[in-house]
Write a protein that holds these residues in place. Structure first.
Motif, short mmCIF file in Angstrom:
data_model
loop_
_atom_site.label_atom_id
_atom_site.label_comp_id
_atom_site.label_asym_id
_atom_site.label_seq_id
_atom_site.Cartn_x
_atom_site.Cartn_y
_atom_site.Cartn_z
N MET A 113 4.96 2.55 -33.82
CA MET A 113 4.99 3.12 -32.50
C MET A 113 6.07 2.44 -31.68
O MET A 113 6.28 1.25 -31.78
CB MET A 113 3.65 2.93 -31.81
N ARG B 268 4.68 12.46 -30.95
CA ARG B 268 5.24 11.98 -32.23
C ARG B 268 4.37 10.86 -32.81
O ARG B 268 4.08 10.85 -34.00
CB ARG B 268 6.67 11.50 -32.04
N ASP B 269 3.93 9.93 -31.97
CA ASP B 269 3.06 8.86 -32.43
C ASP B 269 1.73 9.42 -32.91
O ASP B 269 1.16 8.96 -33.90
CB ASP B 269 2.82 7.83 -31.33
N CYS C 96 1.22 12.36 -34.13
CA CYS C 96 1.48 13.02 -35.40
C CYS C 96 1.42 11.99 -36.53
O CYS C 96 0.86 12.25 -37.59
CB CYS C 96 2.84 13.72 -35.36
N SER C 97 1.97 10.82 -36.30
CA SER C 97 1.90 9.75 -37.30
C SER C 97 0.46 9.31 -37.53
O SER C 97 0.07 9.02 -38.67
CB SER C 97 2.74 8.55 -36.84
N PHE D 279 -1.17 11.85 -39.70
CA PHE D 279 -0.73 11.66 -41.08
C PHE D 279 -1.46 10.47 -41.69
O PHE D 279 -1.94 10.54 -42.84
CB PHE D 279 0.78 11.44 -41.12
N ALA D 280 -1.58 9.37 -40.95
CA ALA D 280 -2.27 8.18 -41.44
C ALA D 280 -3.74 8.49 -41.75
O ALA D 280 -4.29 7.99 -42.74
CB ALA D 280 -2.16 7.04 -40.43
N GLY E 268 -0.35 15.69 -31.71
CA GLY E 268 0.65 15.64 -32.77
C GLY E 268 1.05 16.99 -33.31
O GLY E 268 2.04 17.11 -34.04
N HIS F 38 4.66 18.24 -33.35
CA HIS F 38 5.64 17.63 -34.24
C HIS F 38 5.31 17.88 -35.69
O HIS F 38 5.87 17.27 -36.58
CB HIS F 38 5.72 16.12 -33.98
N ARG G 26 3.30 15.19 -41.29
CA ARG G 26 4.48 14.92 -40.46
C ARG G 26 5.55 15.91 -40.83
O ARG G 26 5.73 16.26 -41.99
CB ARG G 26 4.97 13.50 -40.69
N MET H 118 7.85 14.87 -43.56
CA MET H 118 7.21 14.45 -44.80
C MET H 118 6.85 15.70 -45.60
O MET H 118 6.27 16.64 -45.08
CB MET H 118 5.93 13.66 -44.52
#
Length: 104
Positions: free
Chosen positions: A1, A26-27, A29-30, A33-34, A86, A89, A95, A98
């Motif tokens: 981040m 964006r964060d 979205c990460s 994904f995590a 998220g 994005h 992501r 990805m």
């Protein structure tokens, strides 16, 4: 981040203000994904690795299961309440940059 501070002047600030932090799309979205990656790892550990170790009679297997649960609990399930941020994005859980096989 990213945790950089930027003076924007009269420009609008996008994001959702949380109690002690600000997380942008964006964060988030990460984080989405995590969460999906954690779910895959959890499935492998709980369905294959722990049984191969002798199940929950094995102290190390119990420790693995406990850590997996603690990650989900103390991450707030990877900010689940704010998962919709998220989507701009990438699809929630994936992501944009990805692919199925990982980083491109």
């Amino acid at each position: 981040m990213t945790r950089e501070l930027c003076v924007l002047g009269n420009h609008a600030i996008e994001g959702e203000v949380l109690r002690e932090a600000v997380i942008d799309a964006r964060d988030m979205c990460s984080m989405n994904f995590a969460r999906e990656e954690h779910k895959k790892l959890e499935k492998i550990l709980l369905n294959f690795v722990i049984p191969a170790m002798g199940g929950y009679d094995n102290q190390l297997a119990c420790d693995i299961a406990r850590h997996v649960e603690q990650i989900r609990t103390f991450s707030g399930n990877f900010c689940w309440r704010h998962r919709h941020l998220g989507a701009s994005h990438g699809v929630v859980g994936k992501r944009a940059e990805m692919g199925e096989g990982g980083a491109q």
